[in-house]
Write an enzyme that holds these catalytic residues in place. Structure first.
Site, PDB file in Angstrom:
ATOM      1  N   ARG A   6       4.042   2.184   9.643  1.00 57.45           N
ATOM      2  CA  ARG A   6       4.812   1.394   8.676  1.00 57.45           C
ATOM      3  C   ARG A   6       6.306   1.398   8.988  1.00 57.45           C
ATOM      4  O   ARG A   6       6.987   0.392   8.766  1.00 57.45           O
ATOM      5  CB  ARG A   6       4.550   1.906   7.256  1.00 57.45           C
ATOM      6  CG  ARG A   6       3.144   1.568   6.776  1.00 57.45           C
ATOM      7  CD  ARG A   6       2.835   2.180   5.433  1.00 57.45           C
ATOM      8  NE  ARG A   6       1.530   1.713   4.949  1.00 57.45           N
ATOM      9  CZ  ARG A   6       0.904   2.219   3.903  1.00 57.45           C
ATOM     10  NH1 ARG A   6       1.449   3.200   3.221  1.00 57.45           N
ATOM     11  NH2 ARG A   6      -0.267   1.737   3.540  1.00 57.45           N
TER      12      ARG A   6
ATOM     13  N   LYS B 209     -19.186  -1.886  -2.456  1.00 57.82           N
ATOM     14  CA  LYS B 209     -19.545  -2.596  -3.676  1.00 57.82           C
ATOM     15  C   LYS B 209     -19.257  -4.089  -3.599  1.00 57.82           C
ATOM     16  O   LYS B 209     -18.154  -4.496  -3.243  1.00 57.82           O
ATOM     17  CB  LYS B 209     -18.796  -2.001  -4.867  1.00 57.82           C
ATOM     18  CG  LYS B 209     -19.141  -0.553  -5.162  1.00 57.82           C
ATOM     19  CD  LYS B 209     -18.379  -0.034  -6.356  1.00 57.82           C
ATOM     20  CE  LYS B 209     -18.744   1.408  -6.691  1.00 57.82           C
ATOM     21  NZ  LYS B 209     -17.982   1.907  -7.872  1.00 57.82           N
TER      22      LYS B 209
ATOM     23  N   GLY C 174      -9.577  -2.691   2.999  1.00 54.31           N
ATOM     24  CA  GLY C 174     -10.697  -1.764   3.138  1.00 54.31           C
ATOM     25  C   GLY C 174     -10.404  -0.745   4.223  1.00 54.31           C
ATOM     26  O   GLY C 174      -9.284  -0.293   4.402  1.00 54.31           O
TER      27      GLY C 174
ATOM     28  N   GLY D 207      -4.336  -3.888  -0.701  1.00 57.45           N
ATOM     29  CA  GLY D 207      -4.516  -4.680  -1.909  1.00 57.45           C
ATOM     30  C   GLY D 207      -3.829  -6.022  -1.866  1.00 57.45           C
ATOM     31  O   GLY D 207      -4.343  -7.022  -2.381  1.00 57.45           O
TER      32      GLY D 207
END
Length: 470
Positions: A87, A270, A426, A449
């Site tokens: 980052r 999920k 993910g 996100g």
């Protein structure tokens, strides 16, 4: 305030819908460039708007103080040393551009989740030396991000100031602390916090002449430093950084500027966490691979026996609805047909390959089987646009990483043949890094996100604040 509006023009050729950033820009452009009976395309108009908007390349930082929101939420070990500086390296082009122009640099970021309280574990003082080494210049440190007026005012061209963790103040996230949502007084506390958040953002803005948003990982949050602060700069003094520009372009490549065939791979445990993305992609993709733990919800929905495999029993109807939608829209939905099953959740478990709808009792599917891997390869081969979000199995365990590796290899091969491939969200980034193939794909997103919300089609507050959208 600038407002987005929609207007439809009737031309001799077709109707053209044009979304503008503001009515001012719209009237300005067409006052200077009359239609004269010509058809104006959305892309043509979009290009003209971008020419009017401020960009980091067009801005000269000489003699200016720039405050830059970066994402330096880097992982630290027990000694407080950085274990992965990706980052920091990602933000360097923006930071170095400002310094090269002759500007002074004020860097702000969050680290961890201190929940509005000072916590030495999350202090950015731990990364000062690493940031200085990366920039090749000394970095000063402000131990209180909201009380850095003097340090900022004294900053000279070419100098760098790093502010302490923004989230040491609850105003950064704008959430009331010490009160539950069920409390009758919560709404009043929320309003008070929002007012306080504006003052906090105003303080941060007061340190600089211009604002640069370069933290894609937090662009989906309307925090003081990622969105609210932009209100205190005019359109000519706020802009996206290079990293943000690359992220936005990458998302546009897979959602707007689509080269076909388009294959999307959605993995993970999920289906409920990916439903928004799946629904948005359904109108765009040619091939949709659904893999990982979520595949067993689809298998059970079709009447399959899945043993002890992960399943969302309350989402069986949803799985059938997704299958029906894919069929109705002509999307090639790849769910697989076999799996690598294990008798326990461990790398040294006993394993067997079996039909994914006939897994023995006491066994669980932990990876895609050999036939399913071939189906993955076929859906990816020849694709010109590829999106990968989420693994095909428990890739952290070497014995169950085969399915994910096949996906990575197929994407790398397609990329070599000219496809645009976007990896992110993910654990797919960790996947591609584990297999040492990060340099064989087109782009790896830094936002988890934020990327997922962008793919869902949501407007990211950090981008909307710069563009003037409300």
């Amino acid at each position: 305030m600038q407002r987005r509006f929609l207007t439809t023009f009737k031309t001799p050729i077709k109707y053209v819908k044009i979304y503008t950033l503001s009515s001012f820009l719209f009237f300005f452009y067409f006052a200077v460039h009359p239609l004269e009976g010509m058809s104006v395309t959305t892309e043509h108009f979009k290009q003209k708007i971008l020419e009017i908007m401020m960009t980091i390349d067009k801005f000269n930082f000489a003699g200016k103080k720039a405050i830059v929101r970066v994402d330096f939420n880097v992982p630290l070990n027990e000694e407080g040393k950085i274990t992965d500086d990706t980052r920091i390296r990602g933000a360097l082009p923006t930071l170095k551009k400002i310094l090269a122009d002759g500007g002074a640099l004020i860097i702000m970021s969050h680290m961890g989740k201190p929940k509005g309280k000072v916590n030495a574990k999350y202090s950015l003082s731990q990364i000062v030396d690493a940031v200085a080494a990366a920039l090749g210049t000394p970095v000063q440190f402000a131990p209180d991000c909201a009380k850095a007026q003097e340090a900022a005012a004294a900053l000279k061209p070419g100098e760098v100031l790093l502010l302490e963790n923004l989230r040491f103040y609850p105003e950064e996230e704008g959430k009331p602390v010490g009160i539950e949502k069920e409390d009758p007084a919560y709404e009043d506390a929320k309003k008070a916090m929002k007012a306080s958040q504006k003052e906090f953002a105003k303080t941060l803005a007061s340190y600089a002449d211009c604002y640069v948003m370069d933290a894609f990982g937090t662009a989906h949050r309307k925090h003081a430093s990622t969105a609210v602060i932009a209100d205190y700069f005019d359109a000519d003094h706020k802009m996206l950084g290079y990293l943000m520009e690359k992220e936005v372009q990458a998302v546009d490549n897979v959602l707007k500027d689509i080269k076909r065939p388009f294959t999307a791979i959605m993995g993970g445990s999920k289906v409920s966490t990916k439903i928004g993305i799946i629904e948005n992609l359904m109108d765009k993709v040619d091939n949709l691979i659904l893999c990982g733990g979520m595949a067993f919800t689809f298998a059970k929905a079709q009447g399959g026996k899945i043993g002890n495999s992960l399943v969302e029993d309350d989402k069986l109807d949803l799985a059938l609805e997704i299958m029906a939608k894919a069929k109705a829209k002509g999307v090639n939905l790849v769910l697989g047909c076999d799996c690598v099953a294990a008798d326990k959740f461990a790398n040294d478990a006993n394993t067997q390959v079996c039909d994914d709808k006939n897994i023995p009792d006491g066994w669980m599917g932990l990876d895609a089987g050999p036939k399913t891997r071939e189906e993955f390869k076929a859906a990816i081969k020849g694709a010109k646009t590829i999106l990968w979000n989420g693994p095909a199995g428990v890739f952290e365990m070497d014995n169950f990483a085969g399915g994910s590796k096949v996906i990575a290899e197929a994407i790398a091969e397609a990329t070599k043949e000219g496809a645009f491939s976007l990896i992110g969200g993910g654990d797919s980034v960790a996947c591609i890094n584990k297999f040492g193939m990060a340099d064989q794909v087109s782009y790896i997103s830094t936002g988890g996100g934020a990327l997922l919300e962008a793919i869902e089609g949501k407007i990211l507050p950090g981008i909307a604040a710069i563009r003037g959208d409300k």
